[in-house]
Design a protein around this motif. Sequence first.
Motif, mmCIF file in Angstrom:
data_model
loop_
_atom_site.group_PDB
_atom_site.id
_atom_site.type_symbol
_atom_site.label_atom_id
_atom_site.label_comp_id
_atom_site.label_asym_id
_atom_site.label_seq_id
_atom_site.Cartn_x
_atom_site.Cartn_y
_atom_site.Cartn_z
ATOM 1 N N LEU A 1 0.821 -1.211 0.000
ATOM 2 C CA LEU A 1 0.000 0.000 0.000
ATOM 3 C C LEU A 1 0.858 1.265 0.000
ATOM 4 O O LEU A 1 1.778 1.409 0.801
ATOM 5 N N LYS A 2 0.538 2.177 -0.910
ATOM 6 C CA LYS A 2 1.204 3.469 -0.992
ATOM 7 C C LYS A 2 0.249 4.545 -0.476
ATOM 8 O O LYS A 2 -0.935 4.548 -0.818
ATOM 9 N N THR A 3 0.758 5.446 0.332
ATOM 10 C CA THR A 3 -0.067 6.535 0.842
ATOM 11 C C THR A 3 0.326 7.849 0.162
ATOM 12 O O THR A 3 1.439 7.987 -0.349
ATOM 13 N N THR A 4 -0.604 8.796 0.171
ATOM 14 C CA THR A 4 -0.367 10.097 -0.462
ATOM 15 C C THR A 4 -0.655 11.202 0.541
ATOM 16 O O THR A 4 -1.745 11.253 1.120
ATOM 17 N N ALA A 5 0.309 12.078 0.753
ATOM 18 C CA ALA A 5 0.136 13.185 1.697
ATOM 19 C C ALA A 5 -0.975 14.117 1.223
ATOM 20 O O ALA A 5 -1.205 14.276 0.020
ATOM 21 N N LEU A 6 -1.662 14.740 2.170
ATOM 22 C CA LEU A 6 -2.768 15.628 1.828
ATOM 23 C C LEU A 6 -2.314 16.768 0.925
ATOM 24 O O LEU A 6 -2.992 17.101 -0.056
ATOM 25 N N ARG A 7 -1.187 17.371 1.229
ATOM 26 C CA ARG A 7 -0.701 18.478 0.405
ATOM 27 C C ARG A 7 -0.466 18.028 -1.038
ATOM 28 O O ARG A 7 -0.737 18.773 -1.981
ATOM 29 N N GLU A 8 0.020 16.822 -1.205
ATOM 30 C CA GLU A 8 0.243 16.297 -2.552
ATOM 31 C C GLU A 8 -1.084 16.109 -3.280
ATOM 32 O O GLU A 8 -1.210 16.419 -4.471
ATOM 33 N N THR A 9 -2.081 15.618 -2.561
ATOM 34 C CA THR A 9 -3.407 15.451 -3.152
ATOM 35 C C THR A 9 -3.989 16.798 -3.562
ATOM 36 O O THR A 9 -4.553 16.946 -4.654
ATOM 37 N N LEU A 10 -3.842 17.800 -2.700
ATOM 38 C CA LEU A 10 -4.383 19.128 -2.992
ATOM 39 C C LEU A 10 -3.633 19.800 -4.139
ATOM 40 O O LEU A 10 -4.236 20.490 -4.970
ATOM 41 N N ASP A 11 -2.326 19.597 -4.203
ATOM 42 C CA ASP A 11 -1.519 20.246 -5.240
ATOM 43 C C ASP A 11 -1.837 19.730 -6.641
ATOM 44 O O ASP A 11 -1.558 20.420 -7.632
ATOM 45 N N ARG A 12 -2.395 18.546 -6.739
ATOM 46 C CA ARG A 12 -2.690 18.004 -8.066
ATOM 47 C C ARG A 12 -4.124 18.306 -8.522
ATOM 48 O O ARG A 12 -4.538 17.870 -9.591
ATOM 49 N N GLN A 13 -4.858 19.075 -7.712
ATOM 50 C CA GLN A 13 -6.217 19.446 -8.099
ATOM 51 C C GLN A 13 -6.184 20.490 -9.212
ATOM 52 O O GLN A 13 -5.238 21.269 -9.332
ATOM 53 N N SER A 14 -7.230 20.517 -10.015
ATOM 54 C CA SER A 14 -7.320 21.476 -11.114
ATOM 55 C C SER A 14 -8.716 22.085 -11.150
ATOM 56 O O SER A 14 -9.607 21.676 -10.404
ATOM 57 N N GLY A 15 -8.898 23.065 -12.013
ATOM 58 C CA GLY A 15 -10.208 23.680 -12.169
ATOM 59 C C GLY A 15 -10.694 24.334 -10.892
ATOM 60 O O GLY A 15 -9.953 25.025 -10.195
ATOM 61 N N LEU A 16 -11.958 24.087 -10.550
ATOM 62 C CA LEU A 16 -12.572 24.707 -9.379
ATOM 63 C C LEU A 16 -11.895 24.312 -8.073
ATOM 64 O O LEU A 16 -11.986 25.034 -7.079
ATOM 65 N N TYR A 17 -11.225 23.168 -8.067
ATOM 66 C CA TYR A 17 -10.651 22.662 -6.823
ATOM 67 C C TYR A 17 -9.184 23.039 -6.631
ATOM 68 O O TYR A 17 -8.587 22.703 -5.618
ATOM 69 N N ARG A 18 -8.607 23.752 -7.590
ATOM 70 C CA ARG A 18 -7.203 24.148 -7.466
ATOM 71 C C ARG A 18 -6.983 25.029 -6.239
ATOM 72 O O ARG A 18 -5.951 24.963 -5.580
ATOM 73 N N VAL A 19 -7.973 25.847 -5.918
ATOM 74 C CA VAL A 19 -7.855 26.774 -4.795
ATOM 75 C C VAL A 19 -7.735 26.044 -3.460
ATOM 76 O O VAL A 19 -7.256 26.610 -2.471
ATOM 77 N N ALA A 20 -8.129 24.781 -3.399
ATOM 78 C CA ALA A 20 -8.069 24.022 -2.146
ATOM 79 C C ALA A 20 -6.654 23.946 -1.594
ATOM 80 O O ALA A 20 -6.453 23.845 -0.378
ATOM 81 N N ALA A 21 -5.654 24.028 -2.475
ATOM 82 C CA ALA A 21 -4.254 23.939 -2.051
ATOM 83 C C ALA A 21 -3.826 25.134 -1.207
ATOM 84 O O ALA A 21 -2.776 25.097 -0.558
#
Length: 227
Positions: free
Chosen positions: A111-131
């Motif tokens: 199992l590989k885990t993904t840090a929250l900041r990494e998840t937020l940084d890859r958002q695009s469009g309306l969700y890019r601001v979440a970072a």
Amino acid sequence: MRDLIEEIFNGLPVPFSFGQILVRRRECAGFVLLHRDDASLNLLETYRDAEGAIGIAKYDDAGNYRPLKTAPNLRHGWRLELAAAEQLRRALDYFYPGRLAVFAAWKSGYLKTTALRETLDRQSGLYRVAAKISDPQINDLVTDFCRSDTGCLRTILWKRDRNRVIASTKLPSEKFDPVYDQGTASGPPGSATPATAAAAATVPLLCQEACNLLVAECRKVVKDEDV
């Protein structure tokens, strides 16, 4: 090709609990699933196929839709009788989509885990601001959104960022411990009841990365601040 899920699944002891579900063997053959709170009840609505889990998992006791299937609000009053292990596996996947696969990967060391900041940084469009969400805001949001008593029964394995900072300093340490039974957490953060010896083993619901609902909440926090 090896089926890791099948290997791990077939090795599970019965009875066992999975989220809010208790799995037992039937006296004749097969398995019976029911809400853990209903373990001592007899007058339950009975279903006899794996697909019955779809309807059971859809709404809570008040009839409200459950967008997060790992929320601690699975409805009561049902009994699901299944004849074979394949049906059991399918039903559990309906109740908690993808969680058996995640558990199998974790159990096997893949199992590989993904840090929250990494998840937020890859958002695009309306969700890019979440970072743009701040660390203190993340701390508060994760505490409220992911807490086991009212938010989510998954055990958090991901970190806040690549520095491996804990997701929230306000949640009890048990929230990050796969051995701990999140189903026993009934109080506010910091007051989770220690797991006690029980007849049923516990299979944890594991969270390897932030879900889409948490990402959406991160965006909401940032947008609300801009208003």
